[in-house]
Design a protein around this motif. Sequence first.
Motif, short mmCIF file in Angstrom:
data_model
loop_
_atom_site.label_atom_id
_atom_site.label_comp_id
_atom_site.label_asym_id
_atom_site.label_seq_id
_atom_site.Cartn_x
_atom_site.Cartn_y
_atom_site.Cartn_z
N GLU A 152 -4.70 5.23 -0.71
CA GLU A 152 -5.40 5.18 0.57
C GLU A 152 -5.31 6.53 1.28
O GLU A 152 -4.35 7.28 1.08
CB GLU A 152 -4.80 4.09 1.47
CG GLU A 152 -3.36 4.30 1.84
CD GLU A 152 -2.82 3.25 2.80
OE1 GLU A 152 -3.55 2.31 3.15
OE2 GLU A 152 -1.65 3.39 3.20
N ASP B 224 -5.47 4.35 10.79
CA ASP B 224 -4.97 3.68 11.99
C ASP B 224 -3.46 3.48 11.92
O ASP B 224 -2.77 3.55 12.95
CB ASP B 224 -5.66 2.31 12.14
CG ASP B 224 -7.11 2.43 12.53
OD1 ASP B 224 -7.85 1.45 12.36
OD2 ASP B 224 -7.53 3.52 12.99
N SER B 225 -2.93 3.27 10.74
CA SER B 225 -1.51 2.96 10.58
C SER B 225 -0.60 4.15 10.87
O SER B 225 0.60 3.96 11.10
CB SER B 225 -1.24 2.45 9.16
OG SER B 225 -1.63 3.42 8.20
N VAL B 226 -1.16 5.36 10.89
CA VAL B 226 -0.31 6.55 11.10
C VAL B 226 -0.70 7.33 12.35
O VAL B 226 0.02 8.25 12.74
CB VAL B 226 -0.34 7.49 9.88
CG1 VAL B 226 0.00 6.73 8.61
CG2 VAL B 226 -1.69 8.19 9.75
N LYS C 50 8.35 4.62 9.10
CA LYS C 50 8.62 3.20 8.92
C LYS C 50 8.77 2.89 7.43
O LYS C 50 8.22 3.61 6.59
CB LYS C 50 7.46 2.38 9.49
CG LYS C 50 7.14 2.65 10.94
CD LYS C 50 5.91 1.88 11.38
CE LYS C 50 5.55 2.14 12.83
NZ LYS C 50 4.35 1.38 13.27
N GLU D 132 7.24 0.84 5.73
CA GLU D 132 5.91 0.66 5.12
C GLU D 132 5.20 1.98 4.84
O GLU D 132 4.13 1.98 4.23
CB GLU D 132 5.03 -0.24 6.00
CG GLU D 132 4.95 0.17 7.45
CD GLU D 132 5.93 -0.61 8.33
OE1 GLU D 132 7.10 -0.79 7.91
OE2 GLU D 132 5.52 -1.02 9.43
N ASP D 133 5.79 3.09 5.27
CA ASP D 133 5.25 4.40 4.90
C ASP D 133 5.72 4.85 3.52
O ASP D 133 5.27 5.89 3.01
CB ASP D 133 5.67 5.47 5.93
CG ASP D 133 5.07 5.22 7.29
OD1 ASP D 133 5.80 5.40 8.29
OD2 ASP D 133 3.88 4.86 7.36
#
Length: 120
Positions: free
Chosen positions: A46, A61-63, A86, A88-89
Amino acid sequence: QVQLVESGGGLVQAGGSLRLSCVAAGSIFSIDAMGWYRQAPGKQREVVATITSGGSTNYADSVRGRFTISRDNAKKSVYLQMNSLKPEDTALYYCNVKARTTWYAPYDGWGQGTQVTVSS
């Protein structure tokens, strides 16, 4: 021949920071867009962040608000400052460079990947 060399990955605790670097080595006429992508185990690659030749940036958006992409055209380099990391990173991070090796020859290449692991 162009080679993209990445560095800066590692293991960090949640809330910590890392800075990734990617330098394009070899004969390059001009560099267009540069970017960072990531792939976690079992997931598709991604986009994380991109930057155009003019300096315009886009973030997933997540970062957004935690990561900052920048580039140094003189050094043929792109960077990713990652703060407030995080778990999830956690992923293998790849740089991507779109360039021209001559005025008529496009180049679209990937680095070898650098591992980022964030522990909780």
